[in-house]
Design an enzyme around this catalytic site. Structure first.
Site, short mmCIF file in Angstrom:
data_model
loop_
_atom_site.label_atom_id
_atom_site.label_comp_id
_atom_site.label_asym_id
_atom_site.label_seq_id
_atom_site.Cartn_x
_atom_site.Cartn_y
_atom_site.Cartn_z
N LYS A 194 7.37 12.23 -2.22
CA LYS A 194 7.00 10.72 -0.73
C LYS A 194 7.10 10.86 -0.21
O LYS A 194 7.64 11.61 0.41
CB LYS A 194 7.25 9.45 -1.75
CG LYS A 194 8.41 8.77 -1.79
CD LYS A 194 8.63 7.71 -1.80
CE LYS A 194 10.32 7.25 -1.75
NZ LYS A 194 10.76 6.38 -2.13
N CYS B 47 -1.85 0.97 -10.77
CA CYS B 47 -1.57 1.85 -11.31
C CYS B 47 -3.04 1.84 -12.43
O CYS B 47 -3.52 2.49 -12.53
CB CYS B 47 -0.89 2.86 -11.01
SG CYS B 47 0.24 2.29 -9.45
N HIS C 113 -1.00 7.50 -5.45
CA HIS C 113 -0.50 6.39 -4.66
C HIS C 113 -0.60 6.16 -2.88
O HIS C 113 0.16 6.91 -2.71
CB HIS C 113 0.52 5.99 -5.63
CG HIS C 113 0.39 6.14 -6.85
ND1 HIS C 113 0.48 5.41 -8.20
CD2 HIS C 113 1.57 7.31 -7.87
CE1 HIS C 113 0.53 5.95 -9.44
NE2 HIS C 113 1.12 6.98 -8.64
N ASP D 189 -3.87 -1.44 -2.02
CA ASP D 189 -3.90 -0.56 -3.01
C ASP D 189 -4.59 0.62 -3.35
O ASP D 189 -5.45 0.20 -2.79
CB ASP D 189 -3.40 -0.86 -4.92
CG ASP D 189 -2.14 0.66 -4.92
OD1 ASP D 189 -2.09 1.05 -4.98
OD2 ASP D 189 -1.57 -0.51 -6.24
N GLN E 240 -1.22 -6.15 -3.09
CA GLN E 240 -1.43 -4.84 -2.82
C GLN E 240 -2.55 -4.47 -2.47
O GLN E 240 -3.11 -4.67 -2.81
CB GLN E 240 -1.06 -3.50 -3.77
CG GLN E 240 0.91 -4.14 -3.88
CD GLN E 240 0.98 -2.56 -4.78
OE1 GLN E 240 0.79 -2.76 -5.68
NE2 GLN E 240 2.47 -1.92 -4.41
N ARG F 19 6.40 -9.32 -9.42
CA ARG F 19 7.38 -9.12 -9.67
C ARG F 19 8.46 -9.79 -9.68
O ARG F 19 8.74 -10.18 -8.75
CB ARG F 19 7.89 -7.87 -8.52
CG ARG F 19 6.73 -6.38 -8.77
CD ARG F 19 7.04 -5.28 -7.69
NE ARG F 19 5.82 -4.35 -7.66
CZ ARG F 19 5.60 -3.23 -6.83
NH1 ARG F 19 6.86 -3.14 -6.04
NH2 ARG F 19 5.07 -2.98 -6.82
N HIS G 57 -5.91 4.58 -5.22
CA HIS G 57 -5.59 5.67 -6.58
C HIS G 57 -6.62 7.19 -6.08
O HIS G 57 -7.50 6.13 -6.05
CB HIS G 57 -5.19 5.19 -7.35
CG HIS G 57 -4.04 4.36 -7.97
ND1 HIS G 57 -4.33 3.32 -7.80
CD2 HIS G 57 -2.65 4.69 -7.79
CE1 HIS G 57 -3.19 2.49 -8.20
NE2 HIS G 57 -2.38 3.26 -7.80
ZN LIG Z 1 -0.52 2.81 -8.00
#
Ligand SMILES: [Zn+2]
Ligand SMILES: [Zn+2]
Length: 638
Positions: free
Chosen positions: A462, A331, A508, A380, A378, A360, A382
């Site tokens: 979410k 992010c 996200h 991912d 990921q 992580r 945004h």
């Molecule tokens: Zn994010």
């Protein structure tokens, strides 16, 4: 007089004090037989609970989740009684239910070994055969503490219990356990059970405390369901992605990088196909793609809030006398890309996707192949938009998510909506508007979902997406999260219609979550027999003898020219051995070629999991195979 409202809306009148079990008997003998507990005005209670006045009552059977839990928890008592009768010095600590079963933490110096399980099960069967009722006894907190004096575990449990009434359950002449309940009516009603495993567990999960023995068991309403469950475990073991990953040469792990996967050439083919598919779908939904650095300075992670909230899971490094962190999430990088120039409402929604590599830290004990690793990629994205755009944008993301899941052959989904937690940032107004937007989007898409009140992130509500695999295991994959925090922290702005500067809404979104983990799920779901479009080697040509090697190579060249991933087995093995080898490698299509095929420009097609073979012309085969790949078909027949 008790006026009892039943789930079908009907009212049944009875004398005050009628128990839930007597009520079940009045409704029908079948229900009374299946009943394990009751819900009185929404509260789950024992069947022996008396009913009075205006009451809503549901009789709960082992077929519904709450009933199954009562059954499993009661089975934990039966196991505890059996263990205490074998080891009278055993001290009981805590016995909750878990997914598919239960455990009991036990303080006992002598280790309980798998070889002891049968003996414990035998004792449990005796307790079950005795069919003794679970009898509830209530007392005040002070009385309970007096009764339990000297038992530090149960005293601690009482101190943690809510309310002034403390209950004990007695299921036998001399077996009694502190418990909130409820339980099944008697020890014969705990279903079909099996002790599964034993592991060490610290009291309260605190490593400075004594190590206890945690004995796991499972229980099911019927023997048939227990057997089906045990079969699913056997099947899951056969499908273990760590074993298949090695066998099919897809990936490996090495002590040089614990928790970091090495993806092999065949695994990369699957990876790249997934990436290509996602990119295509994202393109259709108007996404652009970015790539951001994996190392960013510490200051940035203070700004993003990760330093305060996520530091324990992050890796750090330093150079040129400055401190840096390795990104656990993509992010902040996306926010920095946003901030490189001015934005207008006209550009919104702005959808920035990133296949981002994150690290992580996971404790070594919890790592599990590709399912739980320390490094993963990921899928991912945004999305930056105005508040009015939240709802249509969420609808589009939901469509995209299902399009992707269906592409991989998944059809069984579970959706959850999580709302405002106690600890949160942002005004009640923005939470209301955005939670409504998520709800409306789900309802617009006609999606059944489960509500998790108070379970949202502190920065916004979410939606989570779970899929079910062929062994009925549920996997959380996708997520859509609204974020009111990060755009403010990064002082992100856009120019609105009225020419004022406003803060954009940030969404996200991940669909598969992690490439690595998703590949692990696919391997287990398909038991390594990937759909044709994902197969590292889609076709292998098998010449019957050396005489047709040249023809086999020609066939391979033509298939490769047709963009099929095609191998060719020119070894000295007999054709039977070549076929067996290809089967072992779970290849979907084999083309056997001999003099007859060479003379007629054909191939003899063997399909995975099919007995019959089929002779077809090469061009027809290429066209048909390409069609199946383009349509992501799982059926291999021609
Ligand atoms: Zn994010
Ligand atoms: Zn209990």
């Amino acid at each position: 007089m008790a006026k009892i409202k039943l789930p079908d809306g009907s009212i049944l009148e009875a004398a005050d004090g009628i128990t839930a079990r007597e009520l079940a008997e009045r409704i029908g003998p079948g229900l009374a037989k299946a009943a394990v507990a009751a819900r009185i005005n929404g509260r789950l209670v024992d069947l022996s609970t008396p009913i009075a006045g205006d009451t809503e009552v549901q009789i709960v059977t082992g077929r519904e989740p709450d009933g199954l839990e009562v059954m499993r928890h009661s089975c934990a008592h039966v196991m505890a009684e059996a263990i205490c009768s074998i080891w009278p010095e055993a001290k009981l600590v805590y016995g909750p239910t878990v997914e598919d079963g239960f455990y009991y933490d036990i303080d006992l110096d002598e280790p309980i070994r798998p070889a002891d399980f049968e003996r414990i099960e035998q004792k449990m069967s005796e307790v079950v055969a005795a069919d003794r009722p679970f009898v509830r006894r209530e007392m005040t907190r002070a009385q309970a503490l007096e009764k339990l004096a000297g038992d530090k575990y149960k005293t601690d449990n009482v101190n943690r219990a809510e309310g002034d009434v403390i209950s004990f359950y007695c299921s036998g002449d001399d077996f009694e356990d502190l418990c909130r309940g409820p339980h099944v009516p008697s020890t014969s009603r705990v279903g079909s059970f099996k002790i599964m495993s034993v592991a060490g567990a610290y009291w309260h999960g605190d490593a400075t405390q004594k190590m206890l023995q945690r004995v796991y068991g499972t229980a099911w309403p019927t023997k048939k369901q227990l057997d089906e469950y045990l079969n699913r475990l056997v099947e899951a073991k056969k499908r273990d992605h760590r074993v298949l990953g090695r066998q099919l040469d897809l990936f490996s792990f090495n002590d040089a990088g614990p928790g970091f996967a090495f993806i092999h050439p065949k695994g990369m083919v699957i990876w790249n196909e997934i990436e290509r598919f996602l990119r295509g779908v994202q393109n259709k939904y108007g996404y652009e793609e970015i790539k951001t650095p994996i190392i960013l300075n510490e200051k940035l992670w203070h700004l993003s809030g990760h330093w305060d909230n996520y530091k324990e899971n992050m890796y750090f490094t330093s150079f040129d006398d400055r401190a840096y962190a390795i990104k656990p999430m993509n992010c902040p990088g996306g926010c920095l890309v946003y901030k490189t120039r001015k934005h207008s409402y006209r550009e919104f929604p702005m959808r920035l996707a990133e296949f981002g590599l994150v690290h992580r830290h996971e404790a070594s004990g919890v790592m599990h192949g590709l399912f739980r690793a320390r490094q993963f990629t990921q899928d991912d994205a945004h999305i930056f938009c105005t508040p009015e755009q939240i709802e249509p944008e969420i609808i589009a993301v939901i469509d995209l998510v299902f399009e992707v899941y269906r592409g991989f052959g998944f059809e069984d989904f579970l959706i959850e909506l999580s709302t405002k937690p106690e600890k949160h940032i942002g005004s009640d107004e923005i939470w209301r508007v955005s939670t409504d937007a998520l709800k409306n989007a789900l309802e617009h898409s006609r999606i059944d979902y489960r509500l998790n009140p108070g379970d949202g992130a502190f920065y916004g509500p979410k939606i989570d997406f779970h899929i079910k695999d062929c062994l009925k295991r549920s996997w959380q994959l996708g997520t859509i999260q609204l974020d009111f925090s990060m755009p403010q922290r990064f002082e992100m702005v856009y120019t609105d219609k009225d020419n004022t500067q406003k803060t954009p809404v940030m969404i996200h979104r991940a669909v598969l979550g992690s490439f690595e983990r998703f590949i692990g799920i696919l391997i287990e779901h398909y038991a390594g027999e990937m759909p044709l479009w994902l197969c590292p080697e889609q076709v292998r040509v098998l010449p019957i003898s050396e005489k047709t090697n040249d023809y086999a190579l020609q066939v391979q060249a033509r298939l490769r020219a047709g963009q099929l991933r095609c191998g060719c087995d020119l070894s000295d093995e007999k054709i039977g051995a070549k076929i067996a080898k290809a089967h072992g490698q779970k290849l979907p299509l084999m083309l056997v070629v001999g003099p007859k095929e060479a003379a007629s420009d054909t191939v003899n097609v063997r399909m995975r999991a099919h007995k019959e073979t089929q002779t077809v012309g090469i061009e027809r085969f290429i066209t048909a195979a390409k069609g199946k790949i383009a349509d992501k078909e799982t059926d291999l027949t021609f």
